[in-house]
Design a protein around this motif. Structure first.
Motif, PDB file in Angstrom:
ATOM      1  N   LEU A   1       0.828  -1.204   0.000  1.00 33.15           N
ATOM      2  CA  LEU A   1       0.000   0.000   0.000  1.00 33.15           C
ATOM      3  C   LEU A   1       0.863   1.256   0.000  1.00 33.15           C
ATOM      4  N   LYS A   2       2.000   1.213   0.684  1.00 34.52           N
ATOM      5  CA  LYS A   2       2.891   2.372   0.690  1.00 34.52           C
ATOM      6  C   LYS A   2       3.555   2.569  -0.682  1.00 34.52           C
ATOM      7  N   ARG A   3       3.766   1.488  -1.416  1.00 35.54           N
ATOM      8  CA  ARG A   3       4.235   1.641  -2.795  1.00 35.54           C
ATOM      9  C   ARG A   3       3.228   2.436  -3.624  1.00 35.54           C
ATOM     10  N   LEU A   4       1.943   2.225  -3.361  1.00 35.16           N
ATOM     11  CA  LEU A   4       0.916   2.965  -4.092  1.00 35.16           C
ATOM     12  C   LEU A   4       0.944   4.451  -3.741  1.00 35.16           C
ATOM     13  N   ILE A   5       1.199   4.774  -2.464  1.00 31.53           N
ATOM     14  CA  ILE A   5       1.364   6.178  -2.083  1.00 31.53           C
ATOM     15  C   ILE A   5       2.531   6.792  -2.864  1.00 31.53           C
ATOM     16  N   ILE A   6       3.628   6.060  -2.946  1.00 27.56           N
ATOM     17  CA  ILE A   6       4.791   6.537  -3.696  1.00 27.56           C
ATOM     18  C   ILE A   6       4.426   6.751  -5.164  1.00 27.56           C
ATOM     19  N   GLY A   7       3.566   5.879  -5.696  1.00 33.87           N
ATOM     20  CA  GLY A   7       3.159   5.970  -7.098  1.00 33.87           C
ATOM     21  C   GLY A   7       2.155   7.055  -7.394  1.00 33.87           C
ATOM     22  N   GLY A   8       1.680   7.793  -6.369  1.00 34.09           N
ATOM     23  CA  GLY A   8       0.803   8.926  -6.624  1.00 34.09           C
ATOM     24  C   GLY A   8      -0.638   8.750  -6.189  1.00 34.09           C
ATOM     25  N   PHE A   9      -0.998   7.565  -5.649  1.00 36.40           N
ATOM     26  CA  PHE A   9      -2.349   7.376  -5.107  1.00 36.40           C
ATOM     27  C   PHE A   9      -2.336   7.893  -3.668  1.00 36.40           C
ATOM     28  N   GLU A  10      -2.988   9.041  -3.427  1.00 35.88           N
ATOM     29  CA  GLU A  10      -2.779   9.748  -2.167  1.00 35.88           C
ATOM     30  C   GLU A  10      -3.583   9.191  -1.001  1.00 35.88           C
ATOM     31  N   ARG A  11      -4.642   8.436  -1.265  1.00 35.17           N
ATOM     32  CA  ARG A  11      -5.413   7.800  -0.176  1.00 35.17           C
ATOM     33  C   ARG A  11      -5.794   6.402  -0.635  1.00 35.17           C
ATOM     34  N   VAL A  12      -5.269   5.393   0.046  1.00 33.93           N
ATOM     35  CA  VAL A  12      -5.535   4.005  -0.336  1.00 33.93           C
ATOM     36  C   VAL A  12      -5.857   3.191   0.910  1.00 33.93           C
ATOM     37  N   TYR A  13      -6.643   2.124   0.702  1.00 33.38           N
ATOM     38  CA  TYR A  13      -6.910   1.208   1.815  1.00 33.38           C
ATOM     39  C   TYR A  13      -7.181  -0.174   1.269  1.00 33.38           C
ATOM     40  N   GLU A  14      -7.031  -1.159   2.153  1.00 30.22           N
ATOM     41  CA  GLU A  14      -7.407  -2.527   1.815  1.00 30.22           C
ATOM     42  C   GLU A  14      -8.016  -3.182   3.042  1.00 30.22           C
TER      43      GLU A  14
ATOM     44  N   SER B   1      -5.365 -17.792  20.844  1.00 31.96           N
ATOM     45  CA  SER B   1      -5.898 -17.404  22.148  1.00 31.96           C
ATOM     46  C   SER B   1      -7.258 -16.761  21.937  1.00 31.96           C
ATOM     47  N   THR B   2      -7.830 -16.244  23.001  1.00 34.41           N
ATOM     48  CA  THR B   2      -9.112 -15.546  22.865  1.00 34.41           C
ATOM     49  C   THR B   2      -8.967 -14.259  22.063  1.00 34.41           C
ATOM     50  N   ARG B   3      -7.721 -13.792  21.863  1.00 38.26           N
ATOM     51  CA  ARG B   3      -7.486 -12.558  21.111  1.00 38.26           C
ATOM     52  C   ARG B   3      -6.778 -12.791  19.781  1.00 38.26           C
ATOM     53  N   HIS B   4      -6.327 -14.017  19.530  1.00 37.95           N
ATOM     54  CA  HIS B   4      -5.505 -14.289  18.348  1.00 37.95           C
ATOM     55  C   HIS B   4      -6.061 -15.474  17.558  1.00 37.95           C
ATOM     56  N   ASN B   5      -6.109 -15.306  16.245  1.00 40.48           N
ATOM     57  CA  ASN B   5      -6.441 -16.386  15.323  1.00 40.48           C
ATOM     58  C   ASN B   5      -5.403 -16.347  14.206  1.00 40.48           C
ATOM     59  N   PRO B   6      -4.957 -17.510  13.705  1.00 40.23           N
ATOM     60  CA  PRO B   6      -3.895 -17.498  12.691  1.00 40.23           C
ATOM     61  C   PRO B   6      -4.238 -16.706  11.434  1.00 40.23           C
ATOM     62  N   GLU B   7      -5.515 -16.642  11.072  1.00 41.08           N
ATOM     63  CA  GLU B   7      -5.938 -15.759   9.978  1.00 41.08           C
ATOM     64  C   GLU B   7      -7.021 -14.840  10.520  1.00 41.08           C
ATOM     65  N   PHE B   8      -6.919 -13.576  10.162  1.00 41.35           N
ATOM     66  CA  PHE B   8      -7.852 -12.584  10.687  1.00 41.35           C
ATOM     67  C   PHE B   8      -8.022 -11.475   9.655  1.00 41.35           C
ATOM     68  N   THR B   9      -8.999 -10.614   9.899  1.00 39.05           N
ATOM     69  CA  THR B   9      -9.307  -9.533   8.965  1.00 39.05           C
ATOM     70  C   THR B   9      -8.834  -8.207   9.537  1.00 39.05           C
ATOM     71  N   SER B  10      -8.206  -7.422   8.686  1.00 39.04           N
ATOM     72  CA  SER B  10      -7.796  -6.085   9.105  1.00 39.04           C
ATOM     73  C   SER B  10      -8.085  -5.099   7.989  1.00 39.04           C
ATOM     74  N   ILE B  11      -8.121  -3.834   8.359  1.00 40.73           N
ATOM     75  CA  ILE B  11      -8.109  -2.768   7.367  1.00 40.73           C
ATOM     76  C   ILE B  11      -6.844  -1.962   7.592  1.00 40.73           C
ATOM     77  N   GLU B  12      -6.115  -1.726   6.515  1.00 41.12           N
ATOM     78  CA  GLU B  12      -4.973  -0.816   6.555  1.00 41.12           C
ATOM     79  C   GLU B  12      -5.249   0.314   5.576  1.00 41.12           C
ATOM     80  N   LEU B  13      -4.960   1.536   6.006  1.00 41.81           N
ATOM     81  CA  LEU B  13      -5.172   2.698   5.141  1.00 41.81           C
ATOM     82  C   LEU B  13      -3.989   3.646   5.267  1.00 41.81           C
ATOM     83  N   TYR B  14      -3.716   4.345   4.185  1.00 48.61           N
ATOM     84  CA  TYR B  14      -2.592   5.280   4.123  1.00 48.61           C
ATOM     85  C   TYR B  14      -3.049   6.562   3.446  1.00 48.61           C
ATOM     86  N   GLN B  15      -2.669   7.696   4.049  1.00 49.27           N
ATOM     87  CA  GLN B  15      -3.090   9.004   3.551  1.00 49.27           C
ATOM     88  C   GLN B  15      -1.867   9.909   3.433  1.00 49.27           C
ATOM     89  N   ALA B  16      -1.597  10.376   2.225  1.00 47.37           N
ATOM     90  CA  ALA B  16      -0.487  11.293   2.015  1.00 47.37           C
ATOM     91  C   ALA B  16      -0.774  12.633   2.683  1.00 47.37           C
TER      92      ALA B  16
END
Length: 299
Positions: free
Chosen positions: A41-54, A65-80
């Motif tokens: 996603l940070k490569r995309l910021i470098i490439g000129g996309f000023e706000r990206v998320y996945e 554990s009660t807080r950890h699963n080997p696969e999980f869902t997250s959102i990451e976002l980057y704003q120039a």
């Protein structure tokens, strides 16, 4: 702009975590499942996309554990042209908007606690919150000569496993995790982390040895992680090399030097704020679920 980035990586990075490993037959190549979406996603910021998320699945070959699963869902976002202060404001807005829609208000139950999401949320430095538990923990992270005293203070407070740590910043971080994190029931931004535990964050603009990073805690666990992103390729290489040295010494969660990302960073990256939120843990909070298995259909 929502972007899908690769799930299969030739090199793990973007977090300190042990990856799942696989093999591509046709390409005769060892690959890993992604442990974060950050570096693409940070490569995309470098490439000129000023706000990206996945919004997507992350895979980490770690404990359950009660807080950890080997696969999980997250959102990451980057704003120039943003920083970690902007990301704190955005985090408050996102979580409060969702809570108001889903729960009908900003006061919600969780276990035996009542959690108030009313803004503004508390903001406290890691150093200050550790001093609340260890009043005499007043050591400069830039002074290696104070390491023995820091270890002694932590040991007296009952913090395990500090004897082998190599810096005051590492001791400070372990003290926080052991003594402070479980007690953070109301939403709290813990800010200004030691550089040793934050290899992708920008140095603090006024506090040497620290970085502009926060993590959001509530009901005794982390829900979000954010930086003013490191944009200096020279500094980033030094941090990657330090991580690679830790990996060579046996740390399976440390990353290697990512030459492709460094090459992208050398092209020039604008000042950027980045944010990651664990979706499963947020759903746990909003639905009063005690275990991450309760909010994943097939844990």
């Amino acid at each position: 702009l929502e972007i899908e980035t690769p799930v299969l990586h030739s090199q793990s990075g973007g977090a300190e975590a042990k990856p799942f490993e696989t093999y591509h037959n046709s390409m005769d190549m060892d690959l890993t499942l992604r442990i974060a979406t950050e570096l693409h996603l940070k490569r995309l910021i470098i490439g000129g996309f000023e706000r990206v998320y996945e919004l997507g699945r992350i895979f980490r070959n770690e404990g359950i554990s009660t807080r950890h699963n080997p696969e999980f869902t997250s959102i990451e976002l980057y704003q120039a042209y943003a920083d970690y202060d902007d990301m704190m404001d955005l985090t408050e807005h996102l979580v409060c908007t969702i809570a108001d829609e889903v729960c009908g208000g900003l006061t919600i139950p969780y276990g035996d606690h009542t959690v108030s999401l009313q803004r503004p949320w508390r903001r406290v430095t890691m150093h200050d919150i550790v001093k609340e538990q260890i009043p005499d923990f007043d050591f400069d992270v830039n002074n290696p000569d104070s390491l023995p005293q820091a270890i002694e203070a932590a040991s007296k407070a009952g913090v395990p496993g500090v004897g082998d740590l190599k810096s005051v910043g590492d001791v400070l971080n372990v003290c926080f995790e052991e003594l402070c994190e479980p007690k953070l029931i109301q939403p709290t931004f813990v800010i200004d982390y030691p550089v040793e535990v934050s290899p992708l964050a920008k140095p603090h603009r006024s506090k040497a040895g620290l970085v502009e990073r926060f993590e959001l805690f509530a009901v005794g666990r982390e829900h979000a992680n954010s930086f003013s992103e490191l944009t200096d390729p020279v500094d980033q290489r030094v941090r990657f090399e330090a991580q690679a040295a830790k990996r060579a010494a046996g740390d399976e969660e440390a990353c290697d030097v990512d030459e492709d990302f460094l090459q992208a960073l050398e092209q020039g990256m604008p000042p950027t704020g980045g944010l990651g939120i664990g979706i499963d843990r947020l759903v746990m909070l909003l639905t009063n679920a005690p275990s991450i298995r309760d909010v994943i259909a097939f844990p």
